[in-house]
Design a protein around this motif. Structure first.
Motif, PDB file in Angstrom:
ATOM      1  N   VAL A  96     -18.916 -32.363   8.198  1.00 53.65           N
ATOM      2  CA  VAL A  96     -20.300 -32.200   7.766  1.00 53.65           C
ATOM      3  C   VAL A  96     -20.951 -33.546   7.484  1.00 53.65           C
ATOM      4  CG1 VAL A  96     -19.781 -29.943   6.767  1.00 53.65           C
ATOM      5  CG2 VAL A  96     -19.758 -31.969   5.291  1.00 53.65           C
ATOM      6  N   LEU A  97     -22.264 -33.556   7.602  1.00 50.57           N
ATOM      7  CA  LEU A  97     -23.052 -34.719   7.214  1.00 50.57           C
ATOM      8  C   LEU A  97     -22.977 -34.888   5.696  1.00 50.57           C
ATOM      9  CD1 LEU A  97     -25.099 -36.657   8.791  1.00 50.57           C
ATOM     10  CD2 LEU A  97     -26.889 -35.270   7.739  1.00 50.57           C
ATOM     11  N   THR A 127     -26.851 -25.980   8.546  1.00 53.11           N
ATOM     12  CA  THR A 127     -26.599 -26.067   7.110  1.00 53.11           C
ATOM     13  C   THR A 127     -25.581 -27.124   6.723  1.00 53.11           C
ATOM     14  OG1 THR A 127     -26.268 -24.683   5.150  1.00 53.11           O
ATOM     15  CG2 THR A 127     -24.753 -24.324   7.007  1.00 53.11           C
ATOM     16  N   GLY A 128     -24.623 -27.447   7.602  1.00 58.86           N
ATOM     17  CA  GLY A 128     -23.617 -28.454   7.241  1.00 58.86           C
ATOM     18  C   GLY A 128     -22.830 -28.047   6.013  1.00 58.86           C
ATOM     19  N   SER A 129     -22.862 -28.874   4.981  1.00 54.86           N
ATOM     20  CA  SER A 129     -22.145 -28.594   3.735  1.00 54.86           C
ATOM     21  C   SER A 129     -22.765 -27.458   2.939  1.00 54.86           C
ATOM     22  CB  SER A 129     -22.112 -29.843   2.855  1.00 54.86           C
ATOM     23  OG  SER A 129     -23.418 -30.171   2.403  1.00 54.86           O
ATOM     24  N   GLY A 130     -23.959 -27.010   3.352  1.00 60.26           N
ATOM     25  CA  GLY A 130     -24.665 -25.978   2.590  1.00 60.26           C
ATOM     26  C   GLY A 130     -25.455 -26.537   1.437  1.00 60.26           C
ATOM     27  N   ILE A 150     -23.764 -24.526  14.182  1.00 59.45           N
ATOM     28  CA  ILE A 150     -22.990 -24.340  15.410  1.00 59.45           C
ATOM     29  C   ILE A 150     -21.520 -24.647  15.179  1.00 59.45           C
ATOM     30  CG2 ILE A 150     -23.242 -26.697  16.306  1.00 59.45           C
ATOM     31  CD1 ILE A 150     -23.838 -25.378  19.064  1.00 59.45           C
ATOM     32  N   SER A 151     -21.210 -25.320  14.058  1.00 62.30           N
ATOM     33  CA  SER A 151     -19.843 -25.730  13.746  1.00 62.30           C
ATOM     34  C   SER A 151     -19.171 -24.739  12.809  1.00 62.30           C
ATOM     35  CB  SER A 151     -19.851 -27.122  13.104  1.00 62.30           C
ATOM     36  OG  SER A 151     -18.612 -27.415  12.505  1.00 62.30           O
ATOM     37  N   ALA A 152     -18.094 -24.128  13.267  1.00 62.02           N
ATOM     38  CA  ALA A 152     -17.337 -23.213  12.411  1.00 62.02           C
ATOM     39  C   ALA A 152     -16.721 -23.964  11.236  1.00 62.02           C
ATOM     40  CB  ALA A 152     -16.244 -22.521  13.225  1.00 62.02           C
ATOM     41  N   ALA A 153     -16.287 -25.204  11.470  1.00 62.74           N
ATOM     42  CA  ALA A 153     -15.681 -25.996  10.396  1.00 62.74           C
ATOM     43  C   ALA A 153     -16.692 -26.306   9.306  1.00 62.74           C
ATOM     44  CB  ALA A 153     -15.102 -27.285  10.966  1.00 62.74           C
ATOM     45  N   ALA A 154     -17.936 -26.573   9.704  1.00 62.44           N
ATOM     46  CA  ALA A 154     -18.982 -26.826   8.713  1.00 62.44           C
ATOM     47  C   ALA A 154     -19.245 -25.576   7.873  1.00 62.44           C
ATOM     48  CB  ALA A 154     -20.262 -27.282   9.407  1.00 62.44           C
ATOM     49  N   LEU A 155     -19.260 -24.424   8.511  1.00 57.12           N
ATOM     50  CA  LEU A 155     -19.518 -23.185   7.779  1.00 57.12           C
ATOM     51  C   LEU A 155     -18.420 -22.892   6.763  1.00 57.12           C
ATOM     52  CD1 LEU A 155     -20.907 -20.903  10.618  1.00 57.12           C
ATOM     53  CD2 LEU A 155     -22.185 -21.907   8.713  1.00 57.12           C
ATOM     54  N   VAL A 156     -17.196 -23.278   7.051  1.00 57.33           N
ATOM     55  CA  VAL A 156     -16.114 -23.116   6.074  1.00 57.33           C
ATOM     56  C   VAL A 156     -16.426 -23.929   4.823  1.00 57.33           C
ATOM     57  CG1 VAL A 156     -13.687 -23.608   5.582  1.00 57.33           C
ATOM     58  CG2 VAL A 156     -14.330 -22.583   7.769  1.00 57.33           C
ATOM     59  N   VAL A 157     -16.887 -25.163   5.016  1.00 60.51           N
ATOM     60  CA  VAL A 157     -17.241 -26.020   3.886  1.00 60.51           C
ATOM     61  C   VAL A 157     -18.415 -25.419   3.115  1.00 60.51           C
ATOM     62  CG1 VAL A 157     -18.027 -28.315   3.198  1.00 60.51           C
ATOM     63  CG2 VAL A 157     -16.373 -28.073   5.051  1.00 60.51           C
TER      64      VAL A 157
END
Length: 300
Positions: A96-97, A127-130, A150-157
């Motif tokens: 994430v950014l 959303t990145g880190s949310g 678009i990033s599943a890894a970002a959504l986990v964060v």
């Protein structure tokens, strides 16, 4: 037998400051202090009160690993695993950014607008880190949010941050390229986004640690405006007729983004500057809406 050197807080900081300076780190002393505080689990004032305190072998080993990573231009937030934003500490990873202080101004303006209009359904694109949507839901207990990335890894964060801050029950996470996986029958009162906005040719000139952040969160296409065009074009379907569109924008992009909004029928626009007096946020809505009457108030 020769004694091992005694690495006190003062000695460690002075050595690291010089080492970081030689490596081109922008704030060598500050970064050294922040990393040492993370190791010692203390506030920065403690470093000055206990300047002659020695570090034990375990503390030195952990600190050295942090120093090596920072000298390689890894962002501080990735090393520490967190970044302060608004009133909370957000988890961050290389997926994430890193949230920036100026984005807090975007959150403040959107929250103020939402309260005045009674906005209930919010959409955060990319959303990145949310940090944006989680902070908004924390400030707006009457609202519900949808966060897409678009990033599943970002959504986990983002999901972990929502859980930690206590808003996960009011947040829906969607893995999507902008609007593509959203229900076209659902409309939002506010759409907010801090999309990628760095022109592709300018990325190579960014600070070395910024270049360690996800390319997909930085690259805004040839002129940096690709994502603004795509988001604005989707507002006819997903933004309520009386809704508000809110963006963070790059340097010298505000007027171009305002023009894109006006061309799409969101003809009432306003711009807010950041702490450095740079035009950093764009807000747009249609004529005759609550937001149209209050945009200057929201952005002041």
């Amino acid at each position: 037998m020769e004694n091992k050197p005694l690495w006190t807080i003062t000695r460690v900081l002075e050595w690291t400051k010089q080492y970081f300076a030689n490596k081109g780190i922008e704030n060598p002393r500050l970064d050294a202090e922040i990393l040492l505080c993370a190791v010692l689990k203390c506030e920065r004032i403690t470093l000055y009160v206990h300047f002659d305190q020695p570090l034990d072998d375990t503390e030195l080993a952990e600190y050295r690993s942090y120093v090596t990573r920072r000298a390689n231009q890894e962002p501080l937030a990735y090393i520490l695993g967190t970044k302060a934003f608004m009133k909370h500490s957000f988890k961050v990873t290389p997926a994430v950014l890193v949230p920036r202080p100026e984005t807090e101004l975007l959150v403040e303006s959107v929250a103020k607008a939402a309260v005045g209009a009674g906005a209930e359904n919010l959409l955060d694109i990319g959303t990145g880190s949310g940090a944006i949507i989680v902070s908004l839901l924390d400030l707006l207990p009457q609202s519900r949010g949808t966060a897409v990335d678009i990033s599943a890894a970002a959504l986990v964060v983002a999901g972990e941050n929502a859980e930690n801050i206590g808003v996960s029950e009011r947040l829906t996470l969607v893995e999507s390229d902008l609007f593509s996986k959203l229900d076209c029958n659902k409309k939002f009162d506010i759409i907010v986004s801090n999309p990628p906005y760095i022109p592709a040719a300018a990325i190579a000139g960014l600070a070395a640690d910024v270049q360690k952040e996800p390319l997909g969160a930085l690259d805004g296409g040839a002129d940096g405006l690709d994502f603004y065009r795509r988001i604005v074009s989707g507002c006819e379907i997903w933004l309520q007729p009386d809704g508000l569109l809110a963006f963070e924008v790059g340097i010298d992009q505000a007027q171009s983004v305002c023009q894109l909004c006006r061309q799409a029928g969101l003809i009432v626009t306003a711009v807010r500057k950041d702490y450095a007096e740079i035009e950093r946020m764009v807000f747009a809505t249609r004529e005759g809406t609550y937001y149209a009457d209050h945009l200057l108030e929201f952005t002041s």
